[in-house]
Structures are given as structure tokens and as C-alpha cells.
Motif scaffolding. Structure first.
Motif, short mmCIF file in Angstrom:
data_model
loop_
_atom_site.label_atom_id
_atom_site.label_comp_id
_atom_site.label_asym_id
_atom_site.label_seq_id
_atom_site.Cartn_x
_atom_site.Cartn_y
_atom_site.Cartn_z
N GLY A 430 0.79 -1.23 0.00
CA GLY A 430 0.00 0.00 0.00
C GLY A 430 0.81 1.27 0.00
O GLY A 430 0.33 2.32 0.45
N TYR A 431 2.04 1.24 -0.53
CA TYR A 431 2.88 2.43 -0.60
C TYR A 431 3.14 2.82 -2.06
O TYR A 431 3.08 1.98 -2.97
N ASN A 440 2.28 6.16 2.36
CA ASN A 440 1.16 5.25 2.44
C ASN A 440 0.00 5.81 1.60
O ASN A 440 -0.40 6.97 1.78
N VAL A 441 -0.52 5.01 0.69
CA VAL A 441 -1.55 5.48 -0.23
C VAL A 441 -2.79 5.96 0.52
O VAL A 441 -3.39 6.98 0.17
N GLU A 442 -3.18 5.26 1.55
CA GLU A 442 -4.42 5.58 2.26
C GLU A 442 -4.25 6.78 3.19
O GLU A 442 -5.12 7.65 3.24
N THR A 443 -3.14 6.83 3.93
CA THR A 443 -2.99 7.87 4.96
C THR A 443 -2.14 9.05 4.51
O THR A 443 -2.21 10.13 5.11
#
Length: 607
Positions: A430-431, A440-443
Motif C-alpha cells: 500500500g505504498y 502510504n496510499v491511504e494515509t
């Protein structure tokens, strides 16, 4: 003497163990009978008979006398209590000041022989152990060592001492003083076959001395011991000298003959290893174990070496080297994903470091039990596969299909190929790269962490690793602190990544709980540095402790090793199956070196 192990706790898969240390006197309930023995082996029989006069690897005629001086590279000490988690204990305290019930030999996997205890009794199922104490055993003030002292030591260490002791002896259910010279320990878990031996390694404290003193607050008041030395002169935090006890009660026992030959053992503290090395070559101290490959290759030369005043030799040993590594603190969010941990391993270029920094001296480590038959190899098969199959649904498929090997950079592509692999792993976790930073893609949080060090010499290893990770957009901070601050921060798990050594013995047992068991994730001072909390690891640790014989122990350790390796909790460093030792020529050592390596306390001075 170095303590050998560790602890206990509960998992959802296993039954809870209750530690009971209440005062108990009188005879215990009926149990299988046992004959007194002079010693006991973890598996099989002991090598030395009851009448043995000395260990094979000592010189029984070694002369007594002289002073041996050694250096400690650290920011001093502030305590004479090595059993308390608070403070930094002076070097040598446990080795020289305190005797134990039994003494380990250095040329067997794990056997112990009577020291304070004249004999040991334990039944075939090892459901209890009884120690029969020697009449002549004495503390330095002449007070006899009794069963009450043994019980006091157990109670004190497990309630007021380092958490290690509570874990190490957690399967003890009852302590019974049967007479002034006889003490019995009953166990809640009869499959823990190691308990009789590790209880024999317990240091014995004087109950009468501590009766009017607070155990954790004795400061730098020299405590009362029973060992071959007592504390002599000392300068708080800077030096300490141990003086040989002339009328030492155990000096003629087989476990002591030919050992502890120096009249005085002195430790001087240095804050810088380079200064310490030069002090050694100037004759300010006598004996040095060299841990730097660069120093070994470049610094041990000159007239004093060529004319034989100083001897530098690599002494081969056959003990497990354990694991030295970059250690991830998986309590930290950025290291909670094993794919991230695995990816970062591809940024460490061991081959470059070994060639350019270590003069080709090292071999890459690929096992937590390196340099022994306990190390897992290849793919699991036979009995090891049977063990792992019990947990197949809880383990990654790679445990069964891929032999673990740390990343290599040999070949035409070298590091470039490894960094591409790291990038793929990070992407799957997820990076992605944004503005040259790995986030981090989400955060949107950047992947950044700190490496905590206390040895300045290790910066030359860490900085190339840092630079390689920067190519992936990962920010790494290297923080150098003094040794005392380092110890405190590690005890409290206040770090992202550290460099750490996790030593192993040839007979793994209770101490495995201290390293890997979930019960120690939040126990300050434990050696579960990585924060491992895995039901499979918990189960395998307990299986190792319960191994009925050597063959089964080896297979269970193989399984544990393999699961740990595929958990990617560390980035393995390197090992050397030799001790690099330098010493002034007035020091002499025995002709025979045991499997565990040379031990200074078996040497002597010849002038």
C-alpha cells in the motif's frame, strides 16, 4: 557465569500457568521417588562422573596470583545489583560474587554439576527437583548457605527482580524447605524438562544480609556474596576490582578446580572504543575481545606483536552464534506489515559491507540458531514438516515452499535489482512514491523511521543502509546515544529499529519465551525486542521447552527457526565462528578449548 534462559505466559491455544511463590514448609505430597545424583544432563547422561576432579578444559595446576585488567566500553555503572531492572550493574558482579546451586560445563550441550548443591534429585518425569546442599557452603561472612537462602533467593528474584526471572521460573508451583540442607521445587508443568537444570543456575542470595535492606535500593554498597571473589576497591562508574577470596569454600571442588586463578580482576570503564584499544596496546589492560573486523585487520600490528609481547589469535569455537541483526519494532505501525519489513531487507548490501568494511571476514547469517545443528535449512521435511503441518492454515505458504535466504547483491544487477524487488513489495503493502517520498496510499504518511545506536563504530554499517533506502524515498534517521540511555530505551521498547545480538545456547529452552512469546510483548525489560505476538510462535516455543529428547528438540527448533525467519522480524547481519582475542603474553590459557570457546576465568598469569 552467563545465565542461559527465560519465561512463560498464556496463549489462546494453551492453558494458563500460575506462578505461586507463597511460603511453604514441611514435606511435600507424595511423588515419584528419585535418587541423588552429582549432576544432570538436559538429554541423556552427563559426561563427567561423580568423582571427577576437574573439567577437561582447565589446568588443575594453574598457579594463583596476579591481577588481570580489562576494559568496559560504556558510560559507567550505578548499581551493584545485577538482578534488578533499575540501574546499570557493574561488570562482573554476577560472575564473581554469587555462587549457584549447580555449575554448567562448557563442553556439553547442557549439563550441570553440583556447586552449592552436593546432589540433585529429580524423577524421570521431572515433576519436581530437590537440591541437597553442601555442609561446607558458606557466604563470605562465614554464614552457612541454607535451604532458607535458596527459597529466599527464588522468592526475591521472581517478585522483586528483573521480569526475566518471573518468566524463567514461571512453571514452579511450590517451594518447600524440607530441612536446613534440603529444598524442593514442585512444577505445574511436568513437560518442562529443563526446569531442574535452570533452577540449578539460580544465584543464591543471603537472606540474613537482606533482612534489613531493601533489595532494589542498596545502591553502591557492596553486597554479601558467596562466590570466588568479593568487591574490593572501586571508583563509582569508572572502575571496579574484585579480590579473590583466599578461603573460598568451593575452591577444591571439581567444578572450580583450575578456575578463577587471578588474585584480582579489574574492570576500567572507557567511553570510546578507539581510546580503549590504544590503552590496551599501551599496556593499561591485559585482555581484549575484538568485535571490529577493521580493527582486527589493521590495528593489531607493530613491534609488540612481532616480538610476542602481545598475542592476537582467533580461537575457534563450536557454539551457536545466534542472531545479530537490524531488529524491527513491530509495535510501531510502519513495521506492522511483514511485506514492509521484507522490503527493507533488500536495502542492506551485505556483500558490499563484507568486502569494503569487514575485509571479507564474515559469513551472512540465515538462522536464529546459526553455527549449530539447530539451524533450519532447505525446505521442511520429515518430522519438521509434520510439526509445521499442524499450523499450515496459520502460516504463509512460503514457509513450506521457499527456503529462507536473506537478499544478496552478488551478480551484474546487484543492489539495483534488489531495490526493484523492494519497490514491488512496498507497492503491494500500500505504498507509492509521491514527490520523491515513499508514502502510504491511504494515509499519506511517509515511510520514515529511526535507527538507534550506541556504538559510533556501527555508523559505517548503518549509513550505507540509510543511503540505499533513500533511493526508495524512505527517510532514515540515525541516532547515536550513550550506552545507558540506549539500555533504558531498549528496555522500554522506545525505538523503531536497533542493532541487536540475540545469543543462543546449544540447548534452547525456557529462555525462548523471553525472546519470542506474546506474554513478553509489553513486559519492559524482556528480550522480545521485535514485539512478536503470534499464536504459532507461542505454540512452537512451548513445544521446544517440552521436547522429550535431543532429536525431537532439534526438529522443533528447526520449525521455530523457520517460522521466525519467514516472519521477517529482522534483517540478518553476519557471524564468525571464532573469538578474536588479544592479550599480553604474561597471560596463559589451557591447551584444550571447549566447544563453547575459550573462557578467561580458566586462564592464569605466568611471569
Amino acid at each position: 557465569m552467563t545465565s542461559k534462559r527465560t519465561a512463560s505466559y498464556l496463549t489462546t491455544l494453551l492453558t494458563s500457568i500460575t506462578l505461586m511463590t507463597g511460603a511453604t514448609t514441611g514435606f511435600a505430597e507424595e511423588a515419584p521417588a528419585a535418587e541423588p545424583r552429582h549432576g544432570i544432563a538436559m538429554h541423556g547422561e552427563t559426561s563427567y562422573p561423580a568423582s571427577f576432579e576437574h573439567f577437561d578444559y582447565v589446568n588443575p595446576d594453574a598457579p594463583k596470583g596476579g591481577t588481570v585488567k580489562m576494559a568496559v566500553v560504556a558510560n559507567g555503572y550505578d548499581s551493584f545489583n545485577p538482578f534488578d531492572i533499575r540501574g546499570i550493574a557493574a561488570a562482573g558482579i554476577n560472575t564473581y560474587l554469587y555462587d549457584t546451586l549447580m555449575e554448567s560445563s562448557d563442553d556439553e550441550p547442557f549439563s550441570v554439576y553440583g556447586l552449592i548443591a552436593e546432589s540433585i534429585e529429580t524423577p524421570e518425569d521431572r515433576s519436581y527437583v530437590t537440591f541437597n546442599l553442601r555442609d561446607e557452603a558458606r557466604f563470605h561472612d562465614g554464614h552457612p548457605i541454607t535451604a532458607e537462602d535458596v527459597k529466599f533467593s527464588f522468592d526475591t528474584l521472581t517478585t522483586k527482580g528483573h521480569p526475566f526471572f518471573r518468566n524463567y521460573y514461571a512453571d514452579v508451583s511450590k517451594v518447600t524447605v524440607e530441612s536446613p540442607a534440603r529444598v524442593r521445587f514442585d512444577f505445574s508443568d511436568t513437560t518442562n524438562r529443563e526446569l531442574p537444570l535452570i533452577l540449578g543456575q539460580m544465584p543464591i542470595l543471603p537472606a540474613h544480609y537482606w533482612a534489613d535492606r531493601e533489595f532494589g535500593k542498596n545502591g553502591l554498597n557492596p553486597p554479601l556474596g558467596s562466590g570466588p571473589y568479593r568487591i574490593g576497591e572501586f571508583e563509582a562508574g569508572r572502575s571496579i576490582t574484585y579480590e579473590r577470596v583466599e578461603d573460598y569454600w568451593a575452591k577444591d571442588l571439581g567444578v572450580r578446580k583450575g578456575r578463577f586463578n587471578f588474585d584480582q580482576v579489574q574492570y576500567d570503564y572507557y567511553t570510546d572504543d578507539t581510546v580503549a584499544l590504544e590503552a590496551f596496546k599501551a599496556g593499561n589492560f591485559d585482555y581484549r575481545i575484538e568485535t571490529s573486523a577493521k580493527n582486527w585487520a589493521t590495528a593489531y600490528s607493530g613491534p609488540k606483536f612481532t616480538d610476542g609481547q602481545i598475542i592476537a589469535e582467533a580461537i575457534e569455537h563450536h557454539r551457536p552464534t545466534g542472531m545479530q541483526a537490524f531488529v524491527f519494532n513491530t509495535r510501531k505501525k510502519m513495521f506492522s506489515d511483514s511485506r514492509v519489513r521484507q522490503a527493507l531487507a533488500y536495502g542492506f548490501d551485505f556483500e558490499w559491507a563484507n568486502k569494503n568494511l569487514f575485509y571479507g571476514q564474515y559469513t551472512r547469517t540465515d538462522s536464529y540458531f546459526e553455527n549449530s545443528d539447530l539451524a533450519s535449512t532447505g525446505l521442511p521435511e520429515g518430522r519438521e514438516l509434520e510439526i509445521l503441518n499442524q499450523f499450515r492454515e496459520q502460516l504463509p505458504e512460503e514457509v513450506f515452499t521457499e527456503a529462507y535466504a536473506p537478499p544478496e547483491t552478488d551478480g551484474q544487477q546487484g543492489l539495483r535489482k534488489n531495490l526493484r524487488t523492494a519497490m514491488e513489495l512496498l507497492k503491494s503493502a500500500g505504498y507509492e512514491i509521491k514527490n520523491r517520498k515513499m508514502v502510504n496510499v491511504e494515509t499519506g504518511e511517509p515511510l520514515a523511521f529511526e535507527i538507534l545506536l550506541f556504538q559510533k563504530s556501527f555508523e559505517r554499517v548503518v549509513l550505507p543502509f540509510k543511503n540505499n533506502l533513500q533511493k526508495l524515498g524512505i527517510d532514515v534517521t540515525v541516532r547515536l546515544v550513550d550506552s545507558n540511555q540506549y539500555i533504558q530505551r531498549v528496555r522500554e521498547f522506545d525505538f523503531d529499529m536497533i542493532t541487536q545480538v540475540m545469543p543462543q545456547s546449544d540447548s534452547p529452552g525456557n529462555e525462548q519465551r523471553e525472546y519470542w512469546h506474546s506474554s513478553n510483548v509489553d513486559a519492559n525489560g524482556s528480550r522480545n525486542y521485535m514485539g512478536i505476538a503470534d499464536p504459532v510462535v507461542d505454540s512452537l516455543v512451548n513445544m521446544v521447552i517440552q521436547a522429550p529428547d535431543r532429536e525431537e528438540l532439534v526438529q522443533r527448533v528447526h520449525a521455530l527457526d523457520r517460522v521466525l525467519l519467514h516472519g521477517h522480524y529482522v534483517i540478518p547481519h553476519w557471524h564468525l565462528a571464532q573469538d578474536r582475542v588479544a592479550y599480553w603474553s604474561h597471560l596463559q590459557r589451557p591447551e584444550e578449548t571447549p566447544k563453547n570457546g575459550s573462557e578467561l576465568n580458566n586462564w592464569w598469569i605466568s611471569r
